[in-house]
Motif scaffolding. Structure first.
Motif, mmCIF file in Angstrom:
data_model
loop_
_atom_site.group_PDB
_atom_site.id
_atom_site.type_symbol
_atom_site.label_atom_id
_atom_site.label_comp_id
_atom_site.label_asym_id
_atom_site.label_seq_id
_atom_site.Cartn_x
_atom_site.Cartn_y
_atom_site.Cartn_z
ATOM 1 N N GLU A 68 0.839 -1.195 0.000
ATOM 2 C CA GLU A 68 0.000 0.000 0.000
ATOM 3 C C GLU A 68 0.873 1.244 0.000
ATOM 4 O OE1 GLU A 68 -3.507 0.207 0.067
ATOM 5 O OE2 GLU A 68 -3.316 -1.904 -0.449
ATOM 6 N N ASP A 69 0.359 2.353 -0.563
ATOM 7 C CA ASP A 69 1.065 3.636 -0.529
ATOM 8 C C ASP A 69 0.731 4.328 0.778
ATOM 9 O OD1 ASP A 69 2.293 6.018 -0.895
ATOM 10 O OD2 ASP A 69 1.029 6.705 -2.543
ATOM 11 N N CYS A 70 1.645 4.208 1.748
ATOM 12 C CA CYS A 70 1.395 4.798 3.067
ATOM 13 C C CYS A 70 1.993 6.185 3.183
ATOM 14 C CB CYS A 70 1.979 3.911 4.159
ATOM 15 S SG CYS A 70 3.765 3.869 4.100
ATOM 16 N N GLU A 123 5.006 -18.644 -4.393
ATOM 17 C CA GLU A 123 6.064 -18.515 -5.393
ATOM 18 C C GLU A 123 7.422 -18.376 -4.722
ATOM 19 O OE1 GLU A 123 6.381 -14.834 -7.609
ATOM 20 O OE2 GLU A 123 4.870 -13.890 -6.323
ATOM 21 N N VAL A 124 8.453 -18.634 -5.506
ATOM 22 C CA VAL A 124 9.831 -18.461 -5.048
ATOM 23 C C VAL A 124 10.409 -17.256 -5.776
ATOM 24 C CG1 VAL A 124 12.103 -19.512 -4.828
ATOM 25 C CG2 VAL A 124 10.067 -20.946 -4.806
ATOM 26 N N LYS A 125 11.040 -16.366 -5.035
ATOM 27 C CA LYS A 125 11.657 -15.211 -5.677
ATOM 28 C C LYS A 125 12.750 -14.657 -4.778
ATOM 29 C CE LYS A 125 8.498 -11.555 -4.051
ATOM 30 N NZ LYS A 125 7.542 -10.512 -4.494
ATOM 31 N N SER A 126 13.432 -13.650 -5.278
ATOM 32 C CA SER A 126 14.480 -12.987 -4.500
ATOM 33 C C SER A 126 14.016 -11.577 -4.163
ATOM 34 C CB SER A 126 15.783 -12.939 -5.302
ATOM 35 O OG SER A 126 16.787 -12.266 -4.575
ATOM 36 N N LEU A 127 13.942 -11.276 -2.872
ATOM 37 C CA LEU A 127 13.680 -9.898 -2.465
ATOM 38 C C LEU A 127 14.947 -9.097 -2.747
ATOM 39 C CD1 LEU A 127 11.857 -10.323 0.977
ATOM 40 C CD2 LEU A 127 10.850 -10.043 -1.289
ATOM 41 N N PRO A 128 14.836 -7.968 -3.428
ATOM 42 C CA PRO A 128 16.043 -7.237 -3.830
ATOM 43 C C PRO A 128 16.798 -6.646 -2.645
ATOM 44 C CG PRO A 128 14.074 -5.937 -4.271
ATOM 45 C CD PRO A 128 13.596 -7.294 -3.855
ATOM 46 N N VAL A 158 9.402 7.661 1.476
ATOM 47 C CA VAL A 158 9.349 6.219 1.254
ATOM 48 C C VAL A 158 9.569 5.933 -0.229
ATOM 49 C CG1 VAL A 158 7.924 4.151 1.447
ATOM 50 C CG2 VAL A 158 7.773 5.925 3.193
ATOM 51 N N ALA A 159 10.408 4.917 -0.523
ATOM 52 C CA ALA A 159 10.773 4.636 -1.914
ATOM 53 C C ALA A 159 10.399 3.227 -2.353
ATOM 54 C CB ALA A 159 12.270 4.852 -2.106
ATOM 55 N N GLY A 160 9.491 2.573 -1.636
ATOM 56 C CA GLY A 160 9.108 1.220 -2.021
ATOM 57 C C GLY A 160 8.335 0.540 -0.915
ATOM 58 N N ILE A 202 12.259 0.405 6.041
ATOM 59 C CA ILE A 202 11.628 1.313 5.084
ATOM 60 C C ILE A 202 12.651 1.757 4.041
ATOM 61 C CG2 ILE A 202 10.405 3.501 4.783
ATOM 62 C CD1 ILE A 202 9.418 3.274 7.627
ATOM 63 N N PRO A 203 12.454 1.401 2.759
ATOM 64 C CA PRO A 203 13.340 1.925 1.716
ATOM 65 C C PRO A 203 13.083 3.418 1.549
ATOM 66 C CG PRO A 203 11.514 0.722 0.733
ATOM 67 C CD PRO A 203 11.389 0.545 2.221
ATOM 68 N N TYR A 204 14.133 4.182 1.319
ATOM 69 C CA TYR A 204 13.959 5.636 1.296
ATOM 70 C C TYR A 204 14.741 6.275 0.156
ATOM 71 C CZ TYR A 204 18.630 5.840 3.337
ATOM 72 O OH TYR A 204 19.984 5.712 3.544
ATOM 73 N N ARG A 205 14.372 7.516 -0.129
ATOM 74 C CA ARG A 205 15.101 8.340 -1.097
ATOM 75 C C ARG A 205 14.918 9.795 -0.695
ATOM 76 N NH1 ARG A 205 10.715 6.671 -5.406
ATOM 77 N NH2 ARG A 205 9.011 8.063 -4.795
ATOM 78 N N LYS A 206 15.683 10.665 -1.305
ATOM 79 C CA LYS A 206 15.554 12.093 -1.061
ATOM 80 C C LYS A 206 14.221 12.572 -1.607
ATOM 81 C CE LYS A 206 17.509 15.873 0.481
ATOM 82 N NZ LYS A 206 17.821 16.022 1.904
ATOM 83 N N GLU A 207 13.533 13.436 -0.850
ATOM 84 C CA GLU A 207 12.248 13.956 -1.314
ATOM 85 C C GLU A 207 12.407 14.684 -2.634
ATOM 86 O OE1 GLU A 207 10.640 16.369 1.763
ATOM 87 O OE2 GLU A 207 9.550 14.722 2.690
ATOM 88 N N ARG A 208 11.450 14.453 -3.533
ATOM 89 C CA ARG A 208 11.509 15.089 -4.848
ATOM 90 C C ARG A 208 10.868 16.465 -4.819
ATOM 91 N NH1 ARG A 208 9.670 9.754 -8.344
ATOM 92 N NH2 ARG A 208 11.571 8.568 -8.031
#
Length: 303
Positions: A180-182, A232-237, A271-273, A297-303
């Motif tokens: 969800e977009d929190c 399913e089987v997958k790789s979390l990045p 939040v970036a993901g 929490i994945p993050y990035r600089k605010e745009r």
């Protein structure tokens, strides 16, 4: 010896890079000596390499990783200034986060009584999370019952005869991933102060009352056979995360979210993901007030 043939010891003294580091940079092809004695293997540098050596020392002193150092030098060499600027901005964001963290520690140390464990649990930290191979299942539903249902289905899959035959094992804590977009809300709402819960924390506390998209994952080792029924089987990045440990019952998690989002707002981050929760304690064996949950929490600089 030619005047422009500088042995490693002298080059180390000039550039202030240790000889051990110079040998390591040679292996990584970051700073390769101009010549090497074919009989002794001694490394020799030239005066034209001094500038690069000093630059490498300066970049490392700013806290860049070796990977970022290589990227920086390659980008600069080919005139890719966008990449150079991006690396500098990323490092600046990390420094600002560290400054905020140190200010919090300073404030805690000034208190007459500082509980170190409490400080460790309530202080957000930057964490490089490695890629994880997982089995997972995703579903939309009410928070708690959906997570319990998905955990049960994944554990049942691990207990299947085929899984046991293939030595499939769970090697880490249960992970809940929120798609969800929190991070909605306006800037004014996020700057209200301590007496108000942030928009993001309010959104997360509301998840317990509405249907949300939830993915539950189990880190695994071993062969997986017979995927199906939504598993399913997958790789979390791999990702750089802002991490915080919450101590207490699951319904009180929003308090830690409030702290970490306030921390992000102060550092100009967003939040970036998808957000992850790692359940570090077994709720069947641990009292509610002692439960430990890691928020990532994945993050990035605010745009």
């Amino acid at each position: 010896m030619p005047a422009d043939r500088i042995p490693i010891a002298r080059f180390s003294a000039i550039t202030r890079i240790s000889q051990r580091a110079l040998r390591y940079y040679d292996r990584l092809e970051i700073l390769v000596p101009e010549a090497r004695d074919p009989f002794t293997g001694y490394r020799y540098y030239t005066s034209s390499q001094m500038e690069l050596g000093v630059k490498i020392k300066a970049i490392c002193s700013l806290g860049f990783s070796l990977e970022d150092l290589k990227t920086y030098l390659q980008a600069e060499a080919c005139g890719d200034w966008d990449t150079v600027d991006s690396l500098m901005e990323g490092r600046l964001s990390a420094v600002r986060l560290e400054m905020l963290r140190l200010k919090r520690i300073e404030a805690l140390l000034k208190e007459e009584r500082t509980e170190l464990i409490g400080m460790a649990l309530t202080e957000p930290a930057v964490k490089d999370v490695p890629a994880l191979r997982v089995i997972c299942r995703k579903e939309t539903g009410i928070l708690s019952p959906t997570i319990e249902k998905l955990i049960g289905e994944l554990c049942s899959f691990v207990d299947l005869p085929a899984s046991k035959r293939n030595q499939l094992k769970v090697i880490g804590p249960v992970i809940a991933i929120y798609h969800e977009d929190c991070a909605k809300g306006n800037e004014n709402d996020r700057e209200r102060g301590d007496e108000h819960v942030s928009v993001e924390a309010e959104a997360i506390s509301d998840w317990s009352e509405k249907e949300v998209s939830i993915e539950v994952a189990l880190p695994i080792a071993g062969k997986v056979e017979g995927e199906g029924s939504g598993i399913e089987v997958k790789s979390l990045p791999a990702a750089r995360m802002l991490s915080m440990i919450h101590k207490g019952s699951y319904p009180t998690l929003h308090k830690s979210y409030q702290s970490v989002f306030k921390y992000m707002a102060g550092a100009g981050l967003e939040v970036a993901g998808p957000i992850r929760e790692l359940y570090l304690s077994d709720p069947c064996k641990t009292a509610e007030e002692e439960l430990l949950t890691e928020i990532q929490i994945p993050y990035r600089k605010e745009r």
